[in-house]
Design an enzyme around this catalytic site. Sequence first.
Site, short mmCIF file in Angstrom:
data_model
loop_
_atom_site.label_atom_id
_atom_site.label_comp_id
_atom_site.label_asym_id
_atom_site.label_seq_id
_atom_site.Cartn_x
_atom_site.Cartn_y
_atom_site.Cartn_z
N GLU A 82 -0.95 -7.51 4.59
CA GLU A 82 0.48 -7.86 4.20
C GLU A 82 1.57 -7.31 5.21
O GLU A 82 2.58 -7.25 5.18
CB GLU A 82 0.82 -6.65 2.77
CG GLU A 82 0.75 -5.37 2.98
CD GLU A 82 0.61 -4.66 1.64
OE1 GLU A 82 1.88 -4.24 1.45
OE2 GLU A 82 -0.13 -4.86 0.89
N CYS A 114 -2.86 -5.07 -1.54
CA CYS A 114 -4.01 -4.10 -1.36
C CYS A 114 -5.27 -4.77 -1.78
O CYS A 114 -6.28 -4.17 -1.41
CB CYS A 114 -3.97 -2.94 -1.62
SG CYS A 114 -2.39 -2.08 -1.05
N HIS A 250 -10.04 1.83 -4.11
CA HIS A 250 -8.78 1.91 -3.38
C HIS A 250 -7.83 3.15 -3.69
O HIS A 250 -7.77 3.64 -4.88
CB HIS A 250 -8.07 0.61 -3.88
CG HIS A 250 -6.57 0.56 -3.40
ND1 HIS A 250 -6.27 0.42 -1.98
CD2 HIS A 250 -5.35 0.60 -3.78
CE1 HIS A 250 -4.80 0.33 -1.62
NE2 HIS A 250 -4.64 0.43 -2.92
#
Length: 420
Positions: A82, A114, A250
Amino acid sequence: MSRVGIEAMNVFGGSAVLDVARLAQRRGLDPKRLENLLMREKTVALPFEDPVTFGANAARPLLDRMSPEDKDRIELLITCTESGIDFSKSVSTYLHDQLGLSRNCRMFELKQACYAGTAGLQMACNFILSQTSPGAKALVIATDISRYLLEDGADASEQDWSYAEPSGGAGAVAMLISDVPHVFRIDVGASGYYGYEVMDTCRPAPDSESGDVDLSLMSYLDCCEQAYRAYERKVEGADYRDSFRYLAFHTPFGGMVKGAHRTMMRKVAGARGDEITEDFERRVSPGLTYCGRVGNIMGATVFLSLASTVCNGAFDSPQRIGCFSYGSGCCSEFYSGVVTPDGATRLKEMGIQAHLDGRYQLTIDEYETLLAKGDFVRFGTRDTTVDQSLVAATRPAHGAGQRLVLRSVREFHREYAWVG
Protein backbone atom coordinates in the site's frame (compact mmCIF):
# COMPACT_ATOMS: atom_id res chain seq x y z
CA MET A 1 -3.10 -33.91 -3.49
CA SER A 2 -0.75 -31.46 -5.17
CA ARG A 3 1.89 -29.84 -2.99
CA VAL A 4 2.40 -26.09 -2.97
CA GLY A 5 3.65 -23.41 -0.61
CA ILE A 6 6.72 -21.47 0.40
CA GLU A 7 9.93 -22.99 -0.89
CA ALA A 8 12.07 -20.26 0.69
CA MET A 9 11.46 -16.97 2.45
CA ASN A 10 13.40 -14.05 3.91
CA VAL A 11 12.78 -10.93 5.97
CA PHE A 12 14.41 -7.53 5.57
CA GLY A 13 13.75 -5.36 8.60
CA GLY A 14 15.55 -2.24 7.42
CA SER A 15 18.93 -0.65 8.06
CA ALA A 16 18.08 1.37 11.16
CA VAL A 17 15.97 0.86 14.26
CA LEU A 18 14.70 3.01 17.12
CA ASP A 19 14.16 1.94 20.73
CA VAL A 20 10.43 2.31 21.38
CA ALA A 21 10.82 3.02 25.11
CA ARG A 22 13.01 6.03 24.36
CA LEU A 23 10.53 7.29 21.80
CA ALA A 24 7.67 6.89 24.28
CA GLN A 25 9.60 8.78 26.93
CA ARG A 26 10.29 11.64 24.51
CA ARG A 27 6.61 11.77 23.52
CA GLY A 28 5.38 11.52 27.11
CA LEU A 29 3.31 8.41 26.44
CA ASP A 30 1.69 6.42 29.24
CA PRO A 31 4.08 3.54 30.13
CA LYS A 32 1.18 1.20 30.93
CA ARG A 33 -0.43 1.77 27.55
CA LEU A 34 2.97 1.33 25.92
CA GLU A 35 3.33 -2.10 27.53
CA ASN A 36 0.17 -3.22 25.73
CA LEU A 37 1.85 -2.60 22.38
CA LEU A 38 4.37 -5.39 23.11
CA MET A 39 6.89 -3.39 21.05
CA ARG A 40 10.64 -3.39 21.73
CA GLU A 41 11.91 -1.40 18.74
CA LYS A 42 10.68 -0.19 15.37
CA THR A 43 12.31 -0.03 11.97
CA VAL A 44 12.79 3.51 10.67
CA ALA A 45 12.95 3.90 6.89
CA LEU A 46 15.91 6.12 5.97
CA PRO A 47 15.99 8.59 3.06
CA PHE A 48 17.68 6.04 0.75
CA GLU A 49 15.10 3.35 1.52
CA ASP A 50 11.74 2.86 -0.20
CA PRO A 51 9.43 -0.08 -1.01
CA VAL A 52 11.74 -1.15 -3.84
CA THR A 53 14.91 -1.28 -1.73
CA PHE A 54 13.13 -3.10 1.08
CA GLY A 55 11.68 -5.66 -1.32
CA ALA A 56 14.94 -6.22 -3.19
CA ASN A 57 16.93 -6.61 0.01
CA ALA A 58 14.49 -9.24 1.23
CA ALA A 59 14.49 -11.16 -2.05
CA ARG A 60 18.12 -11.11 -3.16
CA PRO A 61 19.43 -13.57 -0.53
CA LEU A 62 16.86 -16.06 -1.81
CA LEU A 63 17.90 -15.63 -5.43
CA ASP A 64 21.62 -15.78 -4.61
CA ARG A 65 21.03 -19.32 -3.32
CA MET A 66 19.39 -20.45 -6.57
CA SER A 67 21.02 -21.89 -9.68
CA PRO A 68 20.63 -19.81 -12.87
CA GLU A 69 18.30 -22.47 -14.21
CA ASP A 70 16.01 -22.35 -11.17
CA LYS A 71 16.04 -18.56 -11.12
CA ASP A 72 14.89 -18.52 -14.75
CA ARG A 73 11.87 -20.61 -13.74
CA ILE A 74 10.44 -17.66 -11.81
CA GLU A 75 7.59 -16.85 -14.19
CA LEU A 76 5.43 -14.74 -11.89
CA LEU A 77 6.43 -11.73 -9.76
CA ILE A 78 3.75 -10.26 -7.50
CA THR A 79 4.42 -7.22 -5.35
CA CYS A 80 2.02 -6.51 -2.51
CA THR A 81 2.02 -2.99 -1.06
CA GLU A 82 0.00 0.00 0.00
CA SER A 83 3.15 2.15 -0.29
CA GLY A 84 3.29 2.32 -4.08
CA ILE A 85 5.42 5.00 -5.71
CA ASP A 86 3.37 5.54 -8.87
CA PHE A 87 -0.36 5.61 -9.67
CA SER A 88 0.34 3.48 -12.76
CA LYS A 89 3.76 1.82 -12.75
CA SER A 90 4.13 -1.12 -10.39
CA VAL A 91 7.16 -1.44 -8.10
CA SER A 92 7.40 -4.98 -9.48
CA THR A 93 9.08 -3.59 -12.60
CA TYR A 94 11.87 -2.02 -10.55
CA LEU A 95 12.27 -5.21 -8.53
CA HIS A 96 12.29 -7.34 -11.68
CA ASP A 97 15.14 -5.21 -13.00
CA GLN A 98 17.21 -5.02 -9.81
CA LEU A 99 16.88 -8.76 -9.14
CA GLY A 100 17.80 -9.75 -12.70
CA LEU A 101 14.77 -11.93 -13.35
CA SER A 102 13.93 -13.50 -16.68
CA ARG A 103 11.98 -11.33 -19.10
CA ASN A 104 9.59 -14.22 -19.59
CA CYS A 105 7.85 -13.28 -16.37
CA ARG A 106 4.44 -11.86 -15.50
CA MET A 107 4.69 -8.94 -13.08
CA PHE A 108 2.08 -6.83 -11.35
CA GLU A 109 1.12 -5.29 -8.03
CA LEU A 110 -1.69 -5.95 -5.54
CA LYS A 111 -3.25 -3.45 -3.15
CA GLN A 112 -5.70 -4.47 -0.45
CA ALA A 113 -4.33 -2.85 2.69
CA CYS A 114 -2.64 -5.36 5.02
CA TYR A 115 -4.34 -8.32 3.33
CA ALA A 116 -2.36 -7.80 0.10
CA GLY A 117 0.46 -10.18 1.03
CA THR A 118 -1.92 -13.07 1.62
CA ALA A 119 -3.73 -12.26 -1.63
CA GLY A 120 -0.38 -12.50 -3.41
CA LEU A 121 0.50 -15.78 -1.71
CA GLN A 122 -2.82 -17.40 -2.61
CA MET A 123 -2.69 -16.14 -6.20
CA ALA A 124 0.85 -17.52 -6.60
CA CYS A 125 -0.15 -20.87 -5.08
CA ASN A 126 -3.07 -21.18 -7.49
CA PHE A 127 -0.73 -20.40 -10.41
CA ILE A 128 1.51 -23.27 -9.33
CA LEU A 129 -1.45 -25.60 -8.74
CA SER A 130 -2.89 -24.82 -12.18
CA GLN A 131 0.12 -26.55 -13.78
CA THR A 132 -0.19 -24.28 -16.83
CA SER A 133 3.62 -24.10 -16.71
CA PRO A 134 4.87 -27.23 -14.91
CA GLY A 135 7.94 -26.59 -12.76
CA ALA A 136 7.48 -22.80 -12.74
CA LYS A 137 8.03 -20.76 -9.58
CA ALA A 138 6.55 -17.48 -8.34
CA LEU A 139 8.14 -14.72 -6.29
CA VAL A 140 5.86 -12.81 -3.93
CA ILE A 141 7.25 -9.70 -2.27
CA ALA A 142 5.22 -7.87 0.37
CA THR A 143 6.84 -4.51 1.12
CA ASP A 144 5.52 -1.52 3.04
CA ILE A 145 6.60 1.61 4.88
CA SER A 146 5.05 3.80 7.55
CA ARG A 147 6.66 7.23 7.52
CA TYR A 148 5.86 9.96 10.00
CA LEU A 149 6.46 13.22 8.13
CA LEU A 150 6.25 16.56 9.90
CA GLU A 151 3.86 19.17 8.62
CA ASP A 152 5.56 22.35 7.45
CA GLY A 153 6.75 24.34 10.45
CA ALA A 154 5.62 21.73 12.97
CA ASP A 155 7.62 20.34 15.88
CA ALA A 156 7.82 16.59 16.47
CA SER A 157 6.73 16.98 20.09
CA GLU A 158 3.56 18.78 18.96
CA GLN A 159 2.57 16.28 16.26
CA ASP A 160 -0.40 14.09 17.21
CA TRP A 161 0.73 10.59 16.25
CA SER A 162 -0.36 9.09 19.57
CA TYR A 163 0.46 5.39 19.84
CA ALA A 164 0.63 4.77 16.09
CA GLU A 165 4.17 6.14 15.86
CA PRO A 166 5.79 3.51 18.15
CA SER A 167 4.13 0.62 16.31
CA GLY A 168 4.48 1.79 12.69
CA GLY A 169 7.37 0.01 11.00
CA ALA A 170 8.97 -0.60 7.63
CA GLY A 171 10.21 -3.75 5.94
CA ALA A 172 9.57 -6.55 3.51
CA VAL A 173 9.13 -10.30 3.30
CA ALA A 174 10.02 -12.19 0.12
CA MET A 175 8.63 -15.66 -0.58
CA LEU A 176 9.51 -18.13 -3.30
CA ILE A 177 6.39 -20.16 -4.10
CA SER A 178 6.64 -23.55 -5.79
CA ASP A 179 5.63 -27.22 -5.77
CA VAL A 180 8.57 -28.01 -3.46
CA PRO A 181 7.37 -26.15 -0.32
CA HIS A 182 10.36 -26.77 1.91
CA VAL A 183 9.49 -24.05 4.44
CA PHE A 184 5.67 -23.92 4.60
CA ARG A 185 3.37 -26.40 2.86
CA ILE A 186 -0.05 -24.85 2.35
CA ASP A 187 -3.10 -26.91 3.29
CA VAL A 188 -4.70 -26.66 -0.14
CA GLY A 189 -8.32 -25.54 0.07
CA ALA A 190 -8.15 -25.06 3.83
CA SER A 191 -8.96 -21.37 4.05
CA GLY A 192 -11.83 -19.23 5.25
CA TYR A 193 -12.27 -15.68 4.04
CA TYR A 194 -14.50 -12.86 5.20
CA GLY A 195 -14.84 -9.19 4.27
CA TYR A 196 -17.06 -6.14 3.90
CA GLU A 197 -16.76 -2.36 3.44
CA VAL A 198 -15.67 -0.41 6.51
CA MET A 199 -13.69 2.84 6.85
CA ASP A 200 -11.44 1.77 9.71
CA THR A 201 -8.10 2.92 8.28
CA CYS A 202 -7.10 4.32 4.91
CA ARG A 203 -4.48 6.30 3.01
CA PRO A 204 -6.37 9.30 1.60
CA ALA A 205 -3.10 10.65 0.18
CA PRO A 206 0.12 8.82 -0.78
CA ASP A 207 2.10 10.09 2.22
CA SER A 208 -0.58 10.15 4.93
CA GLU A 209 -2.74 7.73 6.87
CA SER A 210 -6.06 8.15 8.63
CA GLY A 211 -8.24 5.89 10.69
CA ASP A 212 -10.56 5.09 13.56
CA VAL A 213 -8.63 2.99 16.09
CA ASP A 214 -11.68 1.61 17.89
CA LEU A 215 -13.47 0.73 14.65
CA SER A 216 -10.32 -0.96 13.35
CA LEU A 217 -10.06 -3.10 16.49
CA MET A 218 -13.72 -4.14 16.27
CA SER A 219 -13.39 -5.02 12.59
CA TYR A 220 -10.20 -7.02 13.24
CA LEU A 221 -11.90 -9.01 16.03
CA ASP A 222 -15.02 -9.62 13.95
CA CYS A 223 -13.00 -10.80 10.95
CA CYS A 224 -10.77 -13.04 13.06
CA GLU A 225 -13.77 -14.93 14.37
CA GLN A 226 -15.74 -15.06 11.13
CA ALA A 227 -12.79 -16.00 8.91
CA TYR A 228 -11.94 -18.83 11.29
CA ARG A 229 -15.55 -20.03 11.37
CA ALA A 230 -15.52 -20.08 7.54
CA TYR A 231 -12.31 -22.17 7.73
CA GLU A 232 -13.98 -24.50 10.22
CA ARG A 233 -16.90 -25.08 7.85
CA LYS A 234 -14.49 -26.13 5.09
CA VAL A 235 -12.12 -28.28 7.14
CA GLU A 236 -13.74 -31.27 8.79
CA GLY A 237 -12.69 -31.68 12.41
CA ALA A 238 -10.96 -28.28 12.65
CA ASP A 239 -10.53 -27.10 16.23
CA TYR A 240 -9.07 -23.71 17.17
CA ARG A 241 -7.42 -25.05 20.30
CA ASP A 242 -6.14 -28.41 19.08
CA SER A 243 -5.59 -28.29 15.30
CA PHE A 244 -2.68 -25.82 15.30
CA ARG A 245 0.63 -26.12 17.13
CA TYR A 246 1.14 -22.38 16.58
CA LEU A 247 -0.84 -19.37 15.40
CA ALA A 248 0.58 -16.51 13.32
CA PHE A 249 -1.46 -13.30 13.20
CA HIS A 250 -1.35 -10.08 11.26
CA THR A 251 0.16 -7.90 14.00
CA PRO A 252 -0.56 -4.15 13.98
CA PHE A 253 0.84 -4.38 17.53
CA GLY A 254 1.16 -7.30 19.91
CA GLY A 255 -1.59 -6.21 22.28
CA MET A 256 -4.15 -6.35 19.47
CA VAL A 257 -3.21 -9.95 18.75
CA LYS A 258 -3.35 -10.81 22.45
CA GLY A 259 -6.87 -9.42 22.64
CA ALA A 260 -7.96 -11.26 19.50
CA HIS A 261 -6.58 -14.56 20.72
CA ARG A 262 -8.25 -14.11 24.11
CA THR A 263 -11.58 -13.45 22.39
CA MET A 264 -11.18 -16.48 20.16
CA MET A 265 -10.29 -18.76 23.05
CA ARG A 266 -13.38 -17.61 24.95
CA LYS A 267 -15.92 -17.57 22.13
CA VAL A 268 -14.68 -20.44 19.96
CA ALA A 269 -12.77 -22.72 22.33
CA GLY A 270 -14.73 -22.03 25.54
CA ALA A 271 -11.54 -21.45 27.53
CA ARG A 272 -11.09 -19.18 30.56
CA GLY A 273 -8.45 -17.50 32.72
CA ASP A 274 -5.05 -19.11 33.12
CA GLU A 275 -5.67 -21.53 30.28
CA ILE A 276 -5.90 -18.59 27.84
CA THR A 277 -2.74 -17.00 29.21
CA GLU A 278 -0.78 -20.26 28.92
CA ASP A 279 -2.08 -20.89 25.43
CA PHE A 280 -1.08 -17.39 24.29
CA GLU A 281 2.47 -17.82 25.59
CA ARG A 282 2.84 -21.26 24.05
CA ARG A 283 1.17 -20.86 20.65
CA VAL A 284 1.13 -17.14 19.82
CA SER A 285 4.10 -15.45 21.52
CA PRO A 286 6.77 -17.02 19.26
CA GLY A 287 5.18 -15.19 16.31
CA LEU A 288 5.34 -11.79 18.02
CA THR A 289 9.10 -11.70 18.58
CA TYR A 290 10.08 -10.27 15.18
CA CYS A 291 6.94 -8.12 14.98
CA GLY A 292 8.00 -6.44 18.23
CA ARG A 293 11.36 -5.59 16.65
CA VAL A 294 10.14 -4.27 13.28
CA GLY A 295 6.63 -2.89 13.75
CA ASN A 296 3.60 -3.10 11.52
CA ILE A 297 4.67 -3.62 7.90
CA MET A 298 1.15 -3.97 6.53
CA GLY A 299 0.84 -6.75 3.94
CA ALA A 300 4.09 -8.36 5.06
CA THR A 301 3.25 -8.50 8.76
CA VAL A 302 1.48 -11.86 8.85
CA PHE A 303 4.55 -13.38 7.16
CA LEU A 304 6.85 -11.60 9.57
CA SER A 305 4.84 -13.36 12.28
CA LEU A 306 5.06 -16.66 10.40
CA ALA A 307 8.85 -16.33 10.08
CA SER A 308 9.10 -15.46 13.77
CA THR A 309 6.98 -18.49 14.66
CA VAL A 310 9.15 -20.85 12.63
CA CYS A 311 12.43 -19.42 13.94
CA ASN A 312 11.35 -19.22 17.59
CA GLY A 313 9.08 -22.25 17.86
CA ALA A 314 9.91 -25.94 18.37
CA PHE A 315 9.78 -28.07 15.22
CA ASP A 316 11.30 -31.43 16.08
CA SER A 317 8.39 -32.93 14.12
CA PRO A 318 6.00 -31.54 11.47
CA GLN A 319 3.68 -28.95 12.98
CA ARG A 320 0.63 -27.14 11.66
CA ILE A 321 0.41 -23.34 11.89
CA GLY A 322 -2.83 -21.39 11.59
CA CYS A 323 -2.48 -17.97 9.98
CA PHE A 324 -4.85 -15.01 10.26
CA SER A 325 -4.51 -12.18 7.75
CA TYR A 326 -6.48 -8.93 7.99
CA GLY A 327 -6.55 -5.88 5.76
CA SER A 328 -8.48 -2.72 6.61
CA GLY A 329 -11.42 -1.85 4.49
CA CYS A 330 -11.76 -4.90 4.84
CA CYS A 331 -10.75 -8.40 3.77
CA SER A 332 -9.50 -11.23 5.94
CA GLU A 333 -8.51 -14.87 5.69
CA PHE A 334 -7.68 -17.75 8.02
CA TYR A 335 -5.58 -20.50 6.46
CA SER A 336 -3.05 -23.08 7.51
CA GLY A 337 0.05 -25.00 6.54
CA VAL A 338 2.69 -27.38 7.85
CA VAL A 339 6.31 -26.72 8.81
CA THR A 340 8.77 -29.61 9.07
CA PRO A 341 12.06 -29.75 11.00
CA ASP A 342 13.90 -29.34 7.68
CA GLY A 343 11.80 -26.28 6.85
CA ALA A 344 12.58 -24.66 10.20
CA THR A 345 16.30 -25.33 9.69
CA ARG A 346 16.22 -23.81 6.21
CA LEU A 347 14.56 -20.62 7.41
CA LYS A 348 16.91 -20.22 10.36
CA GLU A 349 19.83 -20.45 7.93
CA MET A 350 18.65 -17.19 6.35
CA GLY A 351 20.05 -15.38 9.41
CA ILE A 352 17.01 -13.20 10.10
CA GLN A 353 17.89 -12.91 13.79
CA ALA A 354 21.44 -11.75 12.98
CA HIS A 355 20.07 -9.22 10.50
CA LEU A 356 17.71 -7.73 13.10
CA ASP A 357 20.47 -7.67 15.71
CA GLY A 358 22.88 -5.92 13.32
CA ARG A 359 20.78 -2.89 12.42
CA TYR A 360 21.98 0.63 13.18
CA GLN A 361 20.62 1.95 16.48
CA LEU A 362 19.29 5.46 15.96
CA THR A 363 19.35 7.90 18.86
CA ILE A 364 16.14 9.80 19.51
CA ASP A 365 17.88 12.99 18.38
CA GLU A 366 18.93 11.38 15.10
CA TYR A 367 15.37 10.19 14.59
CA GLU A 368 13.88 13.62 15.16
CA THR A 369 16.50 15.20 12.90
CA LEU A 370 15.34 12.86 10.14
CA LEU A 371 11.74 13.94 10.73
CA ALA A 372 12.65 17.62 10.70
CA LYS A 373 14.90 17.48 7.63
CA GLY A 374 12.25 15.84 5.51
CA ASP A 375 14.82 14.44 3.05
CA PHE A 376 12.58 11.53 2.13
CA VAL A 377 11.54 11.14 -1.49
CA ARG A 378 7.83 11.88 -1.51
CA PHE A 379 5.30 10.46 -3.90
CA GLY A 380 5.44 12.28 -7.24
CA THR A 381 8.97 13.67 -6.86
CA ARG A 382 10.27 14.53 -10.30
CA ASP A 383 13.98 15.20 -9.71
CA THR A 384 16.14 14.87 -6.62
CA THR A 385 19.41 13.51 -5.28
CA VAL A 386 18.89 11.34 -2.22
CA ASP A 387 20.76 11.89 1.05
CA GLN A 388 23.33 9.09 1.39
CA SER A 389 24.90 10.24 4.67
CA LEU A 390 23.76 7.23 6.69
CA VAL A 391 24.58 4.54 4.11
CA ALA A 392 28.05 3.79 5.50
CA ALA A 393 26.95 4.11 9.13
CA THR A 394 24.19 1.54 8.65
CA ARG A 395 26.31 -1.07 6.89
CA PRO A 396 25.86 -4.40 8.74
CA ALA A 397 28.76 -5.37 10.96
CA HIS A 398 28.27 -9.11 10.45
CA GLY A 399 29.37 -9.10 6.80
CA ALA A 400 26.00 -9.39 5.07
CA GLY A 401 25.98 -9.13 1.29
CA GLN A 402 25.19 -6.16 -0.89
CA ARG A 403 22.27 -3.90 -0.16
CA LEU A 404 20.15 -1.87 -2.59
CA VAL A 405 19.84 1.90 -1.95
CA LEU A 406 17.94 4.68 -3.69
CA ARG A 407 20.36 7.21 -5.24
CA SER A 408 18.25 9.72 -7.13
CA VAL A 409 15.13 10.47 -9.14
CA ARG A 410 15.44 11.76 -12.71
CA GLU A 411 12.28 12.71 -14.61
CA PHE A 412 10.26 10.64 -12.09
CA HIS A 413 12.43 7.55 -12.71
CA ARG A 414 14.04 6.15 -9.58
CA GLU A 415 17.71 5.20 -9.81
CA TYR A 416 19.19 2.57 -7.51
CA ALA A 417 22.59 1.05 -6.73
CA TRP A 418 23.85 -2.04 -4.91
CA VAL A 419 26.39 -1.14 -2.22
CA GLY A 420 28.45 -2.99 0.38
